[in-house]
Scaffold this active site. Structure first.
Site, mmCIF file in Angstrom:
data_model
loop_
_atom_site.group_PDB
_atom_site.id
_atom_site.type_symbol
_atom_site.label_atom_id
_atom_site.label_comp_id
_atom_site.label_asym_id
_atom_site.label_seq_id
_atom_site.Cartn_x
_atom_site.Cartn_y
_atom_site.Cartn_z
ATOM 1 N N HIS A 1 -26.016 -71.990 -7.082
ATOM 2 C CA HIS A 1 -25.620 -71.940 -8.027
ATOM 3 C C HIS A 1 -24.151 -70.835 -8.452
ATOM 4 O O HIS A 1 -25.050 -70.234 -7.823
ATOM 5 C CB HIS A 1 -26.784 -71.296 -8.986
ATOM 6 C CG HIS A 1 -26.269 -71.452 -11.171
ATOM 7 N ND1 HIS A 1 -27.260 -70.976 -11.756
ATOM 8 C CD2 HIS A 1 -25.550 -72.041 -11.470
ATOM 9 C CE1 HIS A 1 -26.438 -70.778 -13.016
ATOM 10 N NE2 HIS A 1 -25.461 -70.971 -12.642
ATOM 11 N N MET B 1 -21.677 -69.172 -10.445
ATOM 12 C CA MET B 1 -21.413 -68.657 -11.802
ATOM 13 C C MET B 1 -19.822 -67.735 -11.180
ATOM 14 O O MET B 1 -20.163 -66.032 -10.985
ATOM 15 C CB MET B 1 -22.731 -67.117 -12.193
ATOM 16 C CG MET B 1 -23.217 -68.809 -12.346
ATOM 17 S SD MET B 1 -25.417 -67.303 -13.218
ATOM 18 C CE MET B 1 -25.999 -67.468 -11.339
ATOM 19 N N ASP C 1 -33.076 -72.789 -15.912
ATOM 20 C CA ASP C 1 -32.875 -72.203 -15.501
ATOM 21 C C ASP C 1 -32.954 -70.586 -16.443
ATOM 22 O O ASP C 1 -32.539 -70.562 -17.390
ATOM 23 C CB ASP C 1 -31.112 -72.006 -14.941
ATOM 24 C CG ASP C 1 -31.974 -70.645 -13.860
ATOM 25 O OD1 ASP C 1 -32.031 -69.878 -13.870
ATOM 26 O OD2 ASP C 1 -30.590 -70.458 -13.246
ATOM 27 N N ASP D 1 -28.905 -67.622 -6.590
ATOM 28 C CA ASP D 1 -27.538 -67.638 -7.663
ATOM 29 C C ASP D 1 -26.385 -66.681 -7.308
ATOM 30 O O ASP D 1 -26.685 -65.595 -6.491
ATOM 31 C CB ASP D 1 -28.546 -66.549 -8.372
ATOM 32 C CG ASP D 1 -29.552 -67.458 -9.478
ATOM 33 O OD1 ASP D 1 -28.571 -68.714 -10.435
ATOM 34 O OD2 ASP D 1 -30.640 -67.070 -9.324
ATOM 35 N N HIS E 1 -33.437 -70.657 -4.819
ATOM 36 C CA HIS E 1 -32.544 -70.854 -5.522
ATOM 37 C C HIS E 1 -31.861 -69.520 -5.070
ATOM 38 O O HIS E 1 -31.806 -68.897 -5.609
ATOM 39 C CB HIS E 1 -33.521 -71.220 -7.444
ATOM 40 C CG HIS E 1 -31.843 -71.348 -7.960
ATOM 41 N ND1 HIS E 1 -31.749 -72.689 -8.722
ATOM 42 C CD2 HIS E 1 -31.195 -70.355 -8.963
ATOM 43 C CE1 HIS E 1 -30.707 -72.251 -9.687
ATOM 44 N NE2 HIS E 1 -30.571 -71.031 -9.785
ATOM 45 N N MET F 1 -28.856 -73.917 -19.233
ATOM 46 C CA MET F 1 -29.366 -72.631 -19.026
ATOM 47 C C MET F 1 -30.217 -72.536 -20.317
ATOM 48 O O MET F 1 -29.900 -72.504 -21.055
ATOM 49 C CB MET F 1 -28.048 -71.936 -18.168
ATOM 50 C CG MET F 1 -27.310 -71.411 -17.655
ATOM 51 S SD MET F 1 -27.718 -71.385 -16.386
ATOM 52 C CE MET F 1 -28.557 -69.309 -16.586
ATOM 53 N N MET G 1 -23.064 -64.457 -7.722
ATOM 54 C CA MET G 1 -22.209 -64.334 -9.345
ATOM 55 C C MET G 1 -21.060 -63.026 -9.110
ATOM 56 O O MET G 1 -21.840 -62.465 -7.941
ATOM 57 C CB MET G 1 -23.474 -63.386 -10.333
ATOM 58 C CG MET G 1 -23.865 -64.313 -10.758
ATOM 59 S SD MET G 1 -25.241 -63.417 -11.934
ATOM 60 C CE MET G 1 -26.511 -62.671 -10.751
#
Length: 220
Positions: free
Chosen positions: A68, A70, A177, A37, A35, A139, A39
């Protein structure tokens, strides 16, 4: 129909001074996906990394990269993350003006498309796009930081989305998550989740414990 539980460790909790080695350790420890992330300090109050670092570690494992995003606006960066090696790209409906178009863009580039729901995002938002999705992400914390506590209200959302997915008859992963650990993982699974993102809990105790931590969250 709920599938066997899989674990996607979040590399946000890894030792970034040896990120490639950490991903290899996760692979060898039995991680099902990696995974990633992303951001931007704008959509969420933190900054992680971008496509260049994602691409730099893509070659160290054959496990799928579960990316993912964001970030906002999100559309501008999707192609870069596909080129960096993403196998799944999950976006937030709030990250662009036309999230159905964004999902179509992801699919057109040959990767799987996911939609993430924040704690305050209603589940009805998926109704008109669910047929185009490969993954739904609940989430269970507000996105932006690792190590937060699981929001119990997420369990009702997981259950409701499980019903929606089963109604379609499609092969859609239901991912959770945020605050996933040895105590909350069984609750998320019981509610209907089949893919768990776990950062802090996966890395607890150091590399010698990664495999045991993954198995424990799977209930094995």
């Amino acid at each position: 129909m709920q599938k066997p539980t899989r674990i996607a460790p979040s590399i946000l909790a890894a030792d970034f001074s040896q990120l490639g080695k950490e991903i290899q350790r996760l692979d060898q420890a039995g991680a099902d996906l990696i995974h990633v992330d992303i951001m931007d300090g704008h959509f969420v109050p933190n900054i992680s990394f971008g496509p260049a670092i994602t691409k730099s570690v893509r070659s160290v494992t054959k496990k799928p990269f579960d990316v993912h995003l964001m970030i906002s606006p999100v559309d501008l960066y999707i192609e870069a993350f596909v080129e960096a090696g993403a196998d799944i790209i999950t976006i937030h409906p709030e990250a662009g003006p036309h999230f159905h178009r964004t999902i179509q863009l992801i699919k057109s580039l040959g990767v799987k498309a996911g939609l993430a729901l924040n704690p305050g995002t209603p589940i009805e938002i998926v109704d008109h796009v669910i047929e185009d999705l490969d993954l739904l992400l609940v989430m269970s914390v507000n996105p932006g930081f690792g190590g937060q506590s699981f929001i119990p209200g997420a369990l009702d959302k997981i259950s409701a989305l499980r019903q929606k997915i089963d109604t379609t008859g499609k092969d859609i992963d239901l991912e959770v998550d945020g605050g996933i650990n040895f105590e909350t993982a069984p609750k998320a699974i019981a509610a209907g989740a089949d893919l768990l993102v776990a950062g802090t809990a996966t890395f607890k105790g150091g590399p010698d414990h990664y495999a045991a931590n993954i198995l424990k969250m799977k209930g094995q």
